[in-house]
Design a protein around this motif. Sequence first.
Motif, PDB file in Angstrom:
ATOM      1  N   ASP A 140      10.691   1.407  -2.543  1.00 24.54           N
ATOM      2  CA  ASP A 140       9.939   0.173  -2.337  1.00 24.54           C
ATOM      3  C   ASP A 140       9.508   0.067  -0.875  1.00 24.54           C
ATOM      4  O   ASP A 140      10.316   0.229   0.051  1.00 24.54           O
ATOM      5  N   GLY A 141       8.233  -0.213  -0.655  1.00 28.00           N
ATOM      6  CA  GLY A 141       7.707  -0.393   0.695  1.00 28.00           C
ATOM      7  C   GLY A 141       7.315   0.886   1.394  1.00 28.00           C
ATOM      8  O   GLY A 141       6.743   0.833   2.501  1.00 28.00           O
ATOM      9  N   ARG A 142       7.555   2.033   0.820  1.00 26.90           N
ATOM     10  CA  ARG A 142       7.186   3.295   1.470  1.00 26.90           C
ATOM     11  C   ARG A 142       5.744   3.661   1.158  1.00 26.90           C
ATOM     12  O   ARG A 142       5.219   3.365   0.069  1.00 26.90           O
ATOM     13  N   ASP A 143       5.082   4.319   2.087  1.00 27.90           N
ATOM     14  CA  ASP A 143       3.709   4.786   1.896  1.00 27.90           C
ATOM     15  C   ASP A 143       3.767   6.117   1.149  1.00 27.90           C
ATOM     16  O   ASP A 143       3.832   7.198   1.749  1.00 27.90           O
ATOM     17  N   LEU A 144       3.732   6.014  -0.203  1.00 27.74           N
ATOM     18  CA  LEU A 144       3.914   7.217  -1.016  1.00 27.74           C
ATOM     19  C   LEU A 144       2.749   8.183  -0.854  1.00 27.74           C
ATOM     20  O   LEU A 144       2.934   9.405  -0.955  1.00 27.74           O
ATOM     21  N   ALA A 145       1.550   7.666  -0.625  1.00 25.95           N
ATOM     22  CA  ALA A 145       0.406   8.568  -0.459  1.00 25.95           C
ATOM     23  C   ALA A 145       0.631   9.501   0.725  1.00 25.95           C
ATOM     24  O   ALA A 145       0.370  10.717   0.660  1.00 25.95           O
ATOM     25  N   ALA A 146       1.134   8.940   1.802  1.00 29.41           N
ATOM     26  CA  ALA A 146       1.388   9.770   2.981  1.00 29.41           C
ATOM     27  C   ALA A 146       2.532  10.749   2.735  1.00 29.41           C
ATOM     28  O   ALA A 146       2.485  11.907   3.161  1.00 29.41           O
ATOM     29  N   VAL A 147       3.565  10.279   2.058  1.00 26.17           N
ATOM     30  CA  VAL A 147       4.718  11.150   1.768  1.00 26.17           C
ATOM     31  C   VAL A 147       4.292  12.308   0.877  1.00 26.17           C
ATOM     32  O   VAL A 147       4.672  13.473   1.111  1.00 26.17           O
ATOM     33  N   GLN A 209       7.507   4.684  -9.267  1.00 28.59           N
ATOM     34  CA  GLN A 209       6.531   4.571  -8.188  1.00 28.59           C
ATOM     35  C   GLN A 209       5.824   5.901  -7.935  1.00 28.59           C
ATOM     36  O   GLN A 209       4.610   5.940  -7.723  1.00 28.59           O
ATOM     37  N   ALA A 213       1.809   6.750  -8.558  1.00 23.72           N
ATOM     38  CA  ALA A 213       1.001   7.283  -7.462  1.00 23.72           C
ATOM     39  C   ALA A 213       0.292   8.570  -7.868  1.00 23.72           C
ATOM     40  O   ALA A 213      -0.864   8.803  -7.501  1.00 23.72           O
TER      41      ALA A 213
END
Length: 754
Positions: A140-147, A209, A213
Amino acid sequence: MSVSTLTEWLRERDDAALARLLGARPDLATPIPADTSVLATRAGSRASVARAAESLDTFTLAVLDALLLCDADTRPVTLAEVAAMLGTKVSRKSARQGVDTLVGLALAWGPESALSVAPSAREAAGMFPGGLGRRSAELDGRDLAAVLAELSEPERRVLATLAEGQPTGRSKDANTLVPLEQARTPVQQLLARGLLLRLDADTVELPRQVGLALRGANPMGQVKVSPPPVQTTGRTLSTVDSTAAGEAMELIRHTEALIALWSAEPPPVLRAGGLGVRDIRKLARELQADEVRCTLIAEIALGAGLVVATDTTSPQWVPTTQADVWLAATPPHRWATLAAAWLDLPRLPGLAGSKDLRDKVISPLSDELRRPLAPTARRRVLDALGEFEPGTGVDSTEELAGLLAWRAPRRGGRLRDELVFWTVREAQALGLVAFGTLTSPARILLEDGPALAAKRMAEAMPTPVDHVLVQADLTVVAPGPLEQALGHEINLVADVESAGGATVYRVSETSVRRALDAGRTSTDLHELFRTRSRTPIPQALTYMIDDVARRHGQLRGGAAMSFLRCDDEALLAEVAASAAGTRLELRKIAPGVLVSPVPLADVLEELRTAGFAPSAEDADGRLMDLRPSGLRAQARQRPKTSGLPKPASPEQLADLVSSMRAGDKAAGTRRGRTVALAGGRGADTSETLALLQEAVTNGRNVYIGYVDAHGTASQRVIEPVRVGAGVLEGLDSTRSETHRFALHRITSVSLVED
């Protein structure tokens, strides 16, 4: 305005909507719900939701999954959220139609701006709605696209594989968790990053999540909005029906052969029940058919009451007295009996030969084949074929199975697709399906029953012929189905060599002797072939009949227990001196006469085995037929089975809704002075009468508790009109109808407060 609970939403529905709900979900109406709150409780129960979900097609199930993924079981959601979850390839109109279907079944409720589903729907939907895993609080709250952009290609492949299908996978690398700097494999690296969750030592799960994504604009993947196409081919209906009629005649012939075989040699019932492997193989040899077909014929014969297991110390499968009635009927009616028995057969013949949970082979006619829902599955397949125009058939059973799987993917369990293949194969053997299309007799059978179906099959069957064609090689060709009387005579004097559109019989010394044993004379046989053959009678056949007849009956027996007489003293002496004569204890009592203490039927059988050709005569010297008619058992009363329960009529549904409305009104009524149950012995009769008479006199409504003749309790608000003779007559305010209530069934009475 949003509706907070299912109960409140149901109370706001009109009577027509509630009637449609009860008709679509009949389990909600049994027993009759006392009021809307009871209906809501049942509609939201896990068992009822799961049962209703079995009737949903693939797309509507996807809409239900979308509601759950939006957490509609914990908070109201909008139609726009559901449509977004279904993805850009699903139109808003399709999403609305799916939601409307769920709302009509009370699986979802509320306006488009505040849709809800029952919490039990999540249990019924399975672990992974839409193929997405559970949420991970760590993400939650993490920038999954960047990860995700930083991942290596092997890591992306692992995630993509889990995102396309089920979110769980097995890997030995899930055995231990290691820090990212120590991770060596893609799975270990993803676990260390929190992009995979470890379920156990061998299983990982893709968090929701991450799945969302990766799927992007289509969070639920490829949603199948429309049913798969089915390729069809059109044929003339007469061709379809005539082909089916040929199969029907073959079915009748094989059933006749089974009855004849089991009359003479009934097979034993296995200790565990059913028919043994050797016996089914023997039946296959006699019928010249494969074991699958023989299993089907035996199962249908059992379902039609033509065979039964005897209740003896050593039980056997024996034809019943009903088999004689069936044999005497016309071919169309015989077919209709078998077809109707198969349609309502609560068994699955296709399971025979497979293995059960204990790894034992399932035998034909055994209890392991019993499946009460088999008639429902059978009709479902036939109804699907019936949706096509008459004469139009499906090219592939696989495509038909795919269509039915899309319509109800949760129905049928692990045998879902096999049931389609078995049903089509068996329906073809019965003449209900030909060229992948439903035949005319089959359509009538499904709609109007076996009597009218028999009439239609009679039109499809070829007209019985009254002649045969005798060939020089002693074969007799029947160019079509023979008239019943002619068929009986030809079967008596000849053996079937090959069957089909034209049946070929062969005449032999054995078959001629069989006819003579049955009481026919050589003159009768000559006359039969002379009058019924359209071709000249070959001399070889004439000589054979005369030769067998000349030797047949020279030795005649009677009962004394039995006697033998013969004008040929040398032949009589030979019989008496033979081993068979010794076993039969034959002794000469007069010139040309021997007697035996053995019954005549046994004497004749023993002498025929020894190579002699005796015949039996009656008191007047006429030939008798002593052949055994075959074993018979008493036909048992078969319970009436139907896979589909009888749907409630519109009137019955209206009564159910009215009863609930009355319960709702009663639940919201303020009650005054009450006469209630006293010590479990029922209401005090005098107090009840007094209170009811007071209500009649003062024009007051009463609230009554009532238990009907079926034991169903309900509450009503009644305007009493008359009390007397053990009956309360009153006006039911919800229906404006006068009803009569037996006083001894009233459990409580209360005056209604204004």
